[in-house]
Design a protein around this motif. Sequence first.
Motif, PDB file in Angstrom:
ATOM      1  N   ARG A   1      -2.102   0.157  -9.445  1.00  0.00           N
ATOM      2  CA  ARG A   1      -0.802  -0.404  -9.108  1.00  0.00           C
ATOM      3  C   ARG A   1      -0.198   0.396  -7.966  1.00  0.00           C
ATOM      4  NH1 ARG A   1       4.455  -0.826 -13.100  1.00  0.00           N
ATOM      5  NH2 ARG A   1       5.755  -2.056 -11.694  1.00  0.00           N
ATOM      6  N   TYR A   2       0.348  -0.318  -6.989  1.00  0.00           N
ATOM      7  CA  TYR A   2       0.862   0.382  -5.806  1.00  0.00           C
ATOM      8  C   TYR A   2       2.065  -0.358  -5.221  1.00  0.00           C
ATOM      9  CZ  TYR A   2      -1.381  -3.237  -2.947  1.00  0.00           C
ATOM     10  OH  TYR A   2      -1.725  -4.431  -2.377  1.00  0.00           O
ATOM     11  N   LEU A   3       2.769   0.370  -4.333  1.00  0.00           N
ATOM     12  CA  LEU A   3       3.831  -0.208  -3.518  1.00  0.00           C
ATOM     13  C   LEU A   3       3.425  -0.019  -2.067  1.00  0.00           C
ATOM     14  CD1 LEU A   3       7.006   1.324  -5.228  1.00  0.00           C
ATOM     15  CD2 LEU A   3       6.083  -0.973  -5.575  1.00  0.00           C
ATOM     16  N   ALA A   4       3.702  -1.021  -1.225  1.00  0.00           N
ATOM     17  CA  ALA A   4       3.332  -0.919   0.195  1.00  0.00           C
ATOM     18  C   ALA A   4       4.453  -1.491   1.041  1.00  0.00           C
ATOM     19  CB  ALA A   4       2.033  -1.662   0.461  1.00  0.00           C
ATOM     20  N   GLY A   5       4.712  -0.826   2.168  1.00  0.00           N
ATOM     21  CA  GLY A   5       5.760  -1.288   3.059  1.00  0.00           C
ATOM     22  C   GLY A   5       5.416  -1.011   4.510  1.00  0.00           C
ATOM     23  N   ARG A   6       6.027  -1.761   5.406  1.00  0.00           N
ATOM     24  CA  ARG A   6       5.883  -1.555   6.846  1.00  0.00           C
ATOM     25  C   ARG A   6       7.212  -1.025   7.358  1.00  0.00           C
ATOM     26  NH1 ARG A   6       5.872  -5.952  11.625  1.00  0.00           N
ATOM     27  NH2 ARG A   6       4.873  -4.718  13.264  1.00  0.00           N
ATOM     28  N   LEU A   7       7.175   0.194   7.901  1.00  0.00           N
ATOM     29  CA  LEU A   7       8.419   0.825   8.328  1.00  0.00           C
ATOM     30  C   LEU A   7       8.827   0.390   9.734  1.00  0.00           C
ATOM     31  CD1 LEU A   7       7.920   4.441   6.932  1.00  0.00           C
ATOM     32  CD2 LEU A   7       8.903   2.427   5.825  1.00  0.00           C
ATOM     33  N   ASP A   8       7.868   0.277  10.635  1.00  0.00           N
ATOM     34  CA  ASP A   8       8.134  -0.208  11.983  1.00  0.00           C
ATOM     35  C   ASP A   8       6.834  -0.771  12.539  1.00  0.00           C
ATOM     36  OD1 ASP A   8       6.658   2.051  12.876  1.00  0.00           O
ATOM     37  OD2 ASP A   8       8.488   3.267  12.835  1.00  0.00           O
ATOM     38  N   ASP A   9       6.728  -0.916  13.878  1.00  0.00           N
ATOM     39  CA  ASP A   9       5.586  -1.627  14.463  1.00  0.00           C
ATOM     40  C   ASP A   9       4.241  -1.048  14.048  1.00  0.00           C
ATOM     41  OD1 ASP A   9       7.202  -3.391  15.642  1.00  0.00           O
ATOM     42  OD2 ASP A   9       7.148  -2.510  17.655  1.00  0.00           O
ATOM     43  N   GLY A  10       4.093   0.267  14.078  1.00  0.00           N
ATOM     44  CA  GLY A  10       2.772   0.834  13.826  1.00  0.00           C
ATOM     45  C   GLY A  10       2.706   1.782  12.664  1.00  0.00           C
ATOM     46  N   SER A  11       3.673   1.744  11.774  1.00  0.00           N
ATOM     47  CA  SER A  11       3.666   2.690  10.661  1.00  0.00           C
ATOM     48  C   SER A  11       3.817   1.975   9.326  1.00  0.00           C
ATOM     49  CB  SER A  11       4.765   3.731  10.827  1.00  0.00           C
ATOM     50  OG  SER A  11       6.040   3.115  10.830  1.00  0.00           O
ATOM     51  N   TYR A  12       3.066   2.460   8.331  1.00  0.00           N
ATOM     52  CA  TYR A  12       3.041   1.881   6.996  1.00  0.00           C
ATOM     53  C   TYR A  12       3.220   2.985   5.969  1.00  0.00           C
ATOM     54  CZ  TYR A  12       1.141  -2.092   9.512  1.00  0.00           C
ATOM     55  OH  TYR A  12       0.982  -3.127  10.396  1.00  0.00           O
ATOM     56  N   ILE A  13       3.649   2.599   4.809  1.00  0.00           N
ATOM     57  CA  ILE A  13       3.854   3.578   3.745  1.00  0.00           C
ATOM     58  C   ILE A  13       3.372   2.974   2.436  1.00  0.00           C
ATOM     59  CG2 ILE A  13       6.228   2.878   3.189  1.00  0.00           C
ATOM     60  CD1 ILE A  13       6.776   5.991   2.962  1.00  0.00           C
ATOM     61  N   VAL A  14       2.706   3.771   1.634  1.00  0.00           N
ATOM     62  CA  VAL A  14       2.121   3.314   0.374  1.00  0.00           C
ATOM     63  C   VAL A  14       2.474   4.341  -0.706  1.00  0.00           C
ATOM     64  CG1 VAL A  14      -0.005   2.829  -0.885  1.00  0.00           C
ATOM     65  CG2 VAL A  14       0.228   2.094   1.496  1.00  0.00           C
ATOM     66  N   ALA A  15       2.849   3.840  -1.887  1.00  0.00           N
ATOM     67  CA  ALA A  15       3.120   4.703  -3.045  1.00  0.00           C
ATOM     68  C   ALA A  15       2.124   4.363  -4.135  1.00  0.00           C
ATOM     69  CB  ALA A  15       4.537   4.511  -3.541  1.00  0.00           C
ATOM     70  N   LEU A  16       1.518   5.360  -4.717  1.00  0.00           N
ATOM     71  CA  LEU A  16       0.514   5.171  -5.760  1.00  0.00           C
ATOM     72  C   LEU A  16       0.951   5.931  -7.000  1.00  0.00           C
ATOM     73  CD1 LEU A  16      -2.270   3.741  -5.877  1.00  0.00           C
ATOM     74  CD2 LEU A  16      -3.316   5.975  -5.498  1.00  0.00           C
ATOM     75  N   ARG A  17       1.052   5.240  -8.103  1.00  0.00           N
ATOM     76  CA  ARG A  17       1.465   5.889  -9.346  1.00  0.00           C
ATOM     77  C   ARG A  17       0.206   6.202 -10.159  1.00  0.00           C
ATOM     78  NH1 ARG A  17       6.502   3.714 -12.778  1.00  0.00           N
ATOM     79  NH2 ARG A  17       5.201   1.857 -13.042  1.00  0.00           N
ATOM     80  N   GLU A  18      -0.411   7.292  -9.773  1.00  0.00           N
ATOM     81  CA  GLU A  18      -1.649   7.715 -10.432  1.00  0.00           C
ATOM     82  C   GLU A  18      -1.808   9.219 -10.230  1.00  0.00           C
ATOM     83  OE1 GLU A  18      -6.415   6.651 -10.289  1.00  0.00           O
ATOM     84  OE2 GLU A  18      -4.943   5.254  -9.462  1.00  0.00           O
ATOM     85  N   LYS A  19      -2.274   9.896 -11.235  1.00  0.00           N
ATOM     86  CA  LYS A  19      -2.432  11.351 -11.150  1.00  0.00           C
ATOM     87  C   LYS A  19      -3.711  11.676 -10.376  1.00  0.00           C
ATOM     88  CE  LYS A  19      -1.810  15.452 -13.993  1.00  0.00           C
ATOM     89  NZ  LYS A  19      -1.601  15.969 -15.358  1.00  0.00           N
ATOM     90  N   LEU A  20      -3.549  12.230  -9.168  1.00  0.00           N
ATOM     91  CA  LEU A  20      -4.681  12.533  -8.286  1.00  0.00           C
ATOM     92  C   LEU A  20      -4.635  14.006  -7.877  1.00  0.00           C
ATOM     93  CD1 LEU A  20      -4.406   9.450  -5.907  1.00  0.00           C
ATOM     94  CD2 LEU A  20      -5.945   9.679  -7.858  1.00  0.00           C
ATOM     95  N   ASP A  21      -5.818  14.610  -7.768  1.00  0.00           N
ATOM     96  CA  ASP A  21      -5.848  15.969  -7.218  1.00  0.00           C
ATOM     97  C   ASP A  21      -5.864  15.885  -5.690  1.00  0.00           C
ATOM     98  OD1 ASP A  21      -8.443  15.280  -6.481  1.00  0.00           O
ATOM     99  OD2 ASP A  21      -9.320  16.239  -8.252  1.00  0.00           O
ATOM    100  N   GLU A  22      -5.878  17.023  -5.044  1.00  0.00           N
ATOM    101  CA  GLU A  22      -5.758  17.066  -3.587  1.00  0.00           C
ATOM    102  C   GLU A  22      -6.924  16.350  -2.910  1.00  0.00           C
ATOM    103  OE1 GLU A  22      -3.530  18.050  -0.229  1.00  0.00           O
ATOM    104  OE2 GLU A  22      -3.077  18.308  -2.361  1.00  0.00           O
TER     105      GLU A  22
END
Length: 450
Positions: free
Chosen positions: A358-379
């Motif tokens: 499950r994730y969230l995704a958005g477009r901030l401007d012309d060439g930039s995107y942002i994604v949120a992931l609700r999952e426990k991940l290591d580096e």
Amino acid sequence: MKKQVQRMFACAAVVVLILSATIASAVWLRGTVVDTRQREAENILFYYKEKIVLQMQGTINEATALAQTAHAMKTMRIEAPAWFETAVEPLLQRREVLMVGLFEGDTLTGILPKDKFGGLVGRGLQDFSYIYTMDKVVKELVVEGPVVLENDPEEQEVFLFLQPIIEEDAYLGQVVVALARDYVLEQLGLEDLHAQGYDYELWRVEPQNGNKEIVAGSHAGVDFSQAQKTVFYLPTQWTLSIQPAAGWLSMGQRLGLALLCVLSQVLLLILIDLLRRNIRQKRALREADCVDRATGLYNRKGFAAALDGWLYDAGSTVTLFYFSIEGYAQAARLIGPAEEEKFLKSIPARLSEYIRSRYLAGRLDDGSYIVALREKLDEQKRDDFAKGLSLQLLLQVRINGEKSFLMARYQYLSCEPGENRAEEQISNVIHRYYDRVSGESPIRMLTEKC
């Protein structure tokens, strides 16, 4: 499917609620109309009760005055035959007066007209109906009727007015006057009730056996169980019942209430539908205000609101990924609007194909995107995820006949849970990205200083 079933249940609940509300309103209106008409009937009954009692005890009652005369004559020791015929003669001139009798003690000593009733002289109270004895007992005016005159060959129906002769609470005799039934009923004016649209029934309790004796009625066989009633005493119990001939709620009023009920339901359904559409339009506008039109992803405002919902849950771990396609603006101008639109429309499918959680995704401007992931991940897993997704966001362009690839560079961080912290986290990851990019390019730093 589940949402569709929920909508169906919601629609059914609204319909049932509207139906219940309109039926309750119709019942309340019906009760209000009936109560109003019943109060009108109570006022009419009060008037007729006073009128009937006044008529019976005064206006058409000739027995009281004659009893007073008899008492006076007895005081003066004048025998009945000497004054009785003279006093009664004017009464017998009236067509409605059918019989006048005088009892001295318990014996009938005078009765007119003689040709019909003279043979009754000398009889005692026990030889007549119970009402004569009752008049002796109650010692006040008694009215009975309609009854058939005893020993009357014509069997005329009359009302009997019996007035006792009293001296110092002692019974001395009584006077009886019989008036024609039709005359008495005409004086009562009950037919006016029928003219006003009411069915009526005047009845009395027969004193000897307690039976119901109908005095007058508008129609036979009418059920007066729901009628308004008034009771008075002469001294037996008399009851006058009235009700509208068309019922407390006429057919026209019933149809009007039914029509009003249907119209109310239709109007409420229309208003509910308009309200539903208005809510949906407002929701669509709010959603449109939070969505990037080019890609269908969240814009910055929508992404921040959705991320706030995740961060409010302190038990979840959220990783925020920022991607920036360097040189996108220049490339977009070179490839043209059609190719750019094609690339932007492909972004949601690329994300869904790569991201299985499950994730969230958005477009901030012309060439930039942002994604949120609700999952426990290591580096390491975060870095692998970011590298893989940056490849999915790869933009292939052909400029001056040469194929070029624009890679998405990335930055990520673990979000701190809390209320209304999404915008802060977005700013943090962007700042980290540019801080890192600036550190990687000494020439760029020198240029910025110059």
